[in-house]
Design a protein around this motif. Structure first.
Motif, PDB file in Angstrom:
ATOM      1  N   SER A   5      86.877   8.429 -26.991  1.00  0.00           N
ATOM      2  CA  SER A   5      87.365   9.699 -27.728  1.00  0.00           C
ATOM      3  C   SER A   5      86.823  10.023 -29.053  1.00  0.00           C
ATOM      4  O   SER A   5      87.015  11.202 -29.656  1.00  0.00           O
ATOM      5  CB  SER A   5      89.076   9.648 -28.024  1.00  0.00           C
ATOM      6  OG  SER A   5      89.063   8.362 -28.942  1.00  0.00           O
ATOM      7  N   THR A  52      83.900  11.106 -29.732  1.00  0.00           N
ATOM      8  CA  THR A  52      83.008  11.958 -29.930  1.00  0.00           C
ATOM      9  C   THR A  52      83.311  13.142 -28.868  1.00  0.00           C
ATOM     10  O   THR A  52      82.483  14.204 -28.906  1.00  0.00           O
ATOM     11  CB  THR A  52      81.441  11.711 -29.759  1.00  0.00           C
ATOM     12  OG1 THR A  52      81.459  10.965 -28.510  1.00  0.00           O
ATOM     13  CG2 THR A  52      80.779  11.017 -30.676  1.00  0.00           C
ATOM     14  N   LYS A  53      84.412  12.730 -28.367  1.00  0.00           N
ATOM     15  CA  LYS A  53      84.755  14.020 -27.351  1.00  0.00           C
ATOM     16  C   LYS A  53      85.250  15.291 -27.724  1.00  0.00           C
ATOM     17  O   LYS A  53      86.064  15.396 -28.757  1.00  0.00           O
ATOM     18  CB  LYS A  53      86.036  13.184 -26.272  1.00  0.00           C
ATOM     19  CG  LYS A  53      86.146  14.046 -25.017  1.00  0.00           C
ATOM     20  CD  LYS A  53      87.165  13.170 -24.216  1.00  0.00           C
ATOM     21  CE  LYS A  53      87.352  14.013 -22.832  1.00  0.00           C
ATOM     22  NZ  LYS A  53      87.698  15.485 -23.143  1.00  0.00           N
ATOM     23  N   MET A  54      84.438  16.442 -27.249  1.00  0.00           N
ATOM     24  CA  MET A  54      84.871  17.665 -27.799  1.00  0.00           C
ATOM     25  C   MET A  54      85.438  18.371 -26.450  1.00  0.00           C
ATOM     26  O   MET A  54      85.468  18.137 -25.359  1.00  0.00           O
ATOM     27  CB  MET A  54      83.711  18.374 -27.957  1.00  0.00           C
ATOM     28  CG  MET A  54      83.178  18.084 -29.516  1.00  0.00           C
ATOM     29  SD  MET A  54      81.659  18.777 -29.863  1.00  0.00           S
ATOM     30  CE  MET A  54      80.516  17.691 -28.807  1.00  0.00           C
ATOM     31  N   ALA A  55      86.094  19.573 -26.916  1.00  0.00           N
ATOM     32  CA  ALA A  55      86.564  20.356 -25.751  1.00  0.00           C
ATOM     33  C   ALA A  55      85.529  20.921 -24.898  1.00  0.00           C
ATOM     34  O   ALA A  55      85.503  21.030 -23.883  1.00  0.00           O
ATOM     35  CB  ALA A  55      87.274  21.651 -26.256  1.00  0.00           C
ATOM     36  N   SER A  56      84.272  21.121 -25.476  1.00  0.00           N
ATOM     37  CA  SER A  56      83.081  21.533 -24.576  1.00  0.00           C
ATOM     38  C   SER A  56      82.482  20.666 -23.937  1.00  0.00           C
ATOM     39  O   SER A  56      81.816  20.482 -23.074  1.00  0.00           O
ATOM     40  CB  SER A  56      82.199  22.653 -25.668  1.00  0.00           C
ATOM     41  OG  SER A  56      81.772  21.813 -26.660  1.00  0.00           O
ATOM     42  N   HIS A  57      82.022  19.582 -24.774  1.00  0.00           N
ATOM     43  CA  HIS A  57      81.419  18.394 -23.892  1.00  0.00           C
ATOM     44  C   HIS A  57      81.525  17.108 -24.887  1.00  0.00           C
ATOM     45  O   HIS A  57      82.203  17.093 -25.851  1.00  0.00           O
ATOM     46  CB  HIS A  57      80.127  18.792 -23.897  1.00  0.00           C
ATOM     47  CG  HIS A  57      79.093  18.591 -25.334  1.00  0.00           C
ATOM     48  ND1 HIS A  57      79.473  19.580 -26.029  1.00  0.00           N
ATOM     49  CD2 HIS A  57      78.057  18.045 -25.558  1.00  0.00           C
ATOM     50  CE1 HIS A  57      78.569  19.349 -27.209  1.00  0.00           C
ATOM     51  NE2 HIS A  57      77.725  18.634 -26.938  1.00  0.00           N
ATOM     52  N   PRO A 101      79.030  14.115 -25.984  1.00  0.00           N
ATOM     53  CA  PRO A 101      77.680  13.692 -25.849  1.00  0.00           C
ATOM     54  C   PRO A 101      77.364  12.376 -25.495  1.00  0.00           C
ATOM     55  O   PRO A 101      76.225  12.120 -25.443  1.00  0.00           O
ATOM     56  CB  PRO A 101      77.336  13.944 -27.527  1.00  0.00           C
ATOM     57  CG  PRO A 101      78.679  14.092 -28.269  1.00  0.00           C
ATOM     58  CD  PRO A 101      79.538  14.415 -27.121  1.00  0.00           C
TER      59      PRO A 101
END
Lengths: 277, 324
Positions: free
Chosen positions: B260, B262-267, B269
């Motif tokens: 979690s 580095t987890k973004m809505a968009s992706h 990495p």
């Protein structure tokens, strides 16, 4: 005013514009008069907006610094904080921290052609630079704007697009993905990188781009194919951020912190970083 | 030379001057750094405490701000920093503070951390014993290294020698009447664990993509123990906890091993455990070196002692630079 690193200042939503079914722009006024009067930023910088109780998230400053007394952010509803922002109304309070990060080069590009390539909500960080460039239009050669979205209804800043279209000193091309056009659509139909290749701006231009990751990857390929120097291809990156100042540890790509060393990077710099975005 | 008892008996007078004292005490079979009221409970019979000084300078969870939406009121969290003496932590933990200082009191100052550090005097008790997990020497420090300490007590013939290291330490010693000694200390204990960092930075500079990352991270279960016990790991999350109209914003320790992080809505990495483990190694041994000129590891060995799956950073560093 306090001097705590992570405590935002209060701000009030003055206006809300629904850009698309899931994107809205908010005009925000900083409450503290002294802070507001001294507040300034550079095109390309970002801020953190809080909805107290939901949390804080990063947004690019989407209005140019030359528009005084307020800032605008453009927000797509994708997660917890952005959903909370979409529930806000005019007059509601938010928290504001910023400005943070570096900015787009500007003066060094005087006398050159500028090509803006935006996709979807990715035109938001380019918008301050576009307006700044237009405000000092005589200092540049040709200005191209290539902007696309999935469909006509997904294009943001329609009022800006109308203004830009009405000027004869901007070469504006708008496009929508195949199937995204409607009967009244008079722009191009095709993916942004394809339209960039079709427009084929002179390769001694500076190309500034932002959009979905997959679009950017193909814009970089197209720019390379057209013959652009990777030092003249400039973008702004997004990574998960919490602190905004390079210490919370999560937005780095290699040894560069997107919040502190970016968010603006040249393609030449990105090509030296590990492929982690 | 001073006897330990002599120094311990002075601690009460430091407390009387308004200092809170943080020192090692025994709790449930663990020796932990904790705020103490009764100096007689101080226990120096340890190699290294389980927890580190970051617990006190960059707490696990702290209130950044409080808000009350009905009153349109946002105010900074209470400043609970106090004049503090850290007594009896080890040289590696003091060295770790010098690394955190370079990161958190730089171009941008972490106001809460800086406030606490400014009020803290670090009185290190140097090591007369080490264990098999210690590798401070390999990281450029040592059992008697003064880096990050304001005052260091060096073992000498059953007692201790007082060495004043920083201006802050000299000031404190003069305030409380602690006299420095110039006799010779016992020799440093020998460390059995060694890892050479020759070639490590060069390897990391050019091998972001390497099949070894998959192999060396196989045993990691992404539990975060190494992060929580590391004296230099400082990554954090910022999150709100709220009722209908009132709440707090917290700064909470967070760990690059968690997906979690580095987890973004968009992706996302960093897909895969190996990518997150690589981030941990790269951050400590390359990125921090690039950015502040120091490795973010002091060789305290906690990550080796407490990893539930025996992941050993020194073995991993050796494996990375070895051929094949």
């Amino acid at each position: 005013m306090h001097n705590e690193t992570f405590v935002p200042t209060l701000a009030t939503i003055e206006d809300i514009r629904q850009e698309t079914p899931d994107i809205r722009s908010l005009r925000i006024v900083l409450d503290d008069e002294g802070f507001r009067q001294n507040f300034t930023f550079k095109h390309g910088q970002f801020c953190l907006i809080s909805v107290f109780g939901a949390g804080e998230a990063v947004f690019c400053l989407a209005s140019p610094p030359l528009w005084k007394d307020f800032v605008e952010i453009t927000v797509k509803e994708v997660g917890k904080v952005t959903s909370a922002i979409h529930d806000l109304e005019v007059g509601d309070k938010v928290g504001f921290r910023g400005p943070y990060g570096n900015s787009f080069p500007f003066e060094e590009n005087f006398g050159r052609n500028i090509v803006f390539v935006g996709g979807g909500i990715g035109i938001a960080p380019l918008r301050p630079l576009i307006w700044q460039t237009l405000a000092e239009r005589h200092k540049f050669k040709d200005v191209y704007i290539i902007y696309g979205a999935r469909s006509v209804s997904d294009l943001v800043y329609k009022e800006d697009l109308r203004k830009w279209a009405s000027r004869d000193d901007i070469k504006l091309t708008t496009t929508v993905d195949p199937g995204g056009e409607d009967e009244a659509w008079q722009g191009e139909v095709g993916l942004v990188p394809q339209i960039l290749e079709k427009v084929s701006p002179p390769t001694d231009s500076v190309l500034v781009t932002c959009g979905p990751l997959v679009m950017m990857k193909f814009v970089f390929l197209s720019a390379r194919k057209l013959g652009f120097d990777p030092n003249d291809v400039i973008t702004t990156l997004e990574m998960k951020m919490k602190c905004g100042v390079g210490t919370c540890g999560r937005c780095n790509i290699g040894n560069k912190y997107v919040c502190r060393d970016g968010p603006v990077f040249r393609l030449a710099e990105m090509e030296k970083l590990p492929n982690e975005f | 030379m001073k006897q330990l008892q002599e120094i311990l008996s002075a601690i009460g007078s430091w407390q009387a001057k308004g200092y809170q004292v943080i020192a090692p005490v025994r709790r449930d079979n663990l020796i932990l750094l904790a705020r103490i009221e009764d100096p007689s409970l101080i226990n120096l019979d340890h190699i290294l405490t389980v927890n580190t000084l970051k617990d006190f300078m960059l707490p696990r969870c702290e209130t950044i701000l409080r808000f009350d939406l009905e009153k349109a009121c946002v105010e900074p969290g209470i400043d609970d920093s106090l004049p503090t003496i850290i007594f009896g932590s080890r040289p590696c933990d003091a060295a770790a503070l010098s690394i955190l200082d370079s990161i958190l009191i730089g171009d941008v100052v972490d106001s809460r951390y800086a406030k606490r550090r400014g009020q803290t005097v670090v009185l290190t008790v140097a090591c007369s014993r080490v264990d098999g997990a210690c590798f401070c020497k390999s990281m450029g420090y040592g059992p008697h290294d003064p880096t990050g300490s304001d005052i260091i007590l060096l073992p000498s013939q059953g007692g201790y020698l007082v060495r004043l290291i920083s201006e802050k330490g000299r000031q404190f010693a003069s305030d409380v009447g602690l006299e420095p000694d110039d006799a010779e200390a016992d020799p440093e204990p020998e460390l059995s664990r060694r890892v050479s960092t020759d070639g490590l930075k060069a390897w990391l500079d050019s091998n972001f993509e390497d099949p070894k990352w998959q192999v060396i991270s196989e045993n990691c279960v992404s539990c975060g123990t190494c992060y929580y016990l590391c004296p230099t790991c400082h990554c954090f999350d910022i999150a709100d906890e709220a009722g209908i109209s009132r709440g707090v914003r917290l700064r909470i320790w967070d760990c690059c091993s968690f997906s979690s992080f580095t987890k973004m809505a968009s992706h996302q990495p960093r897909v895969g455990k190996y990518a997150r483990y690589r981030q941990r190694v790269m951050h400590k041994f390359k990125y921090t070196v690039d950015n502040i000129g120091k490795v973010a590891c002091v060789g305290d060995g906690r990550c080796i002692r407490y990893c539930p799956y025996g992941v050993d950073i020194t073995e991993i560093l050796k494996a990375l630079v070895s051929g094949g």
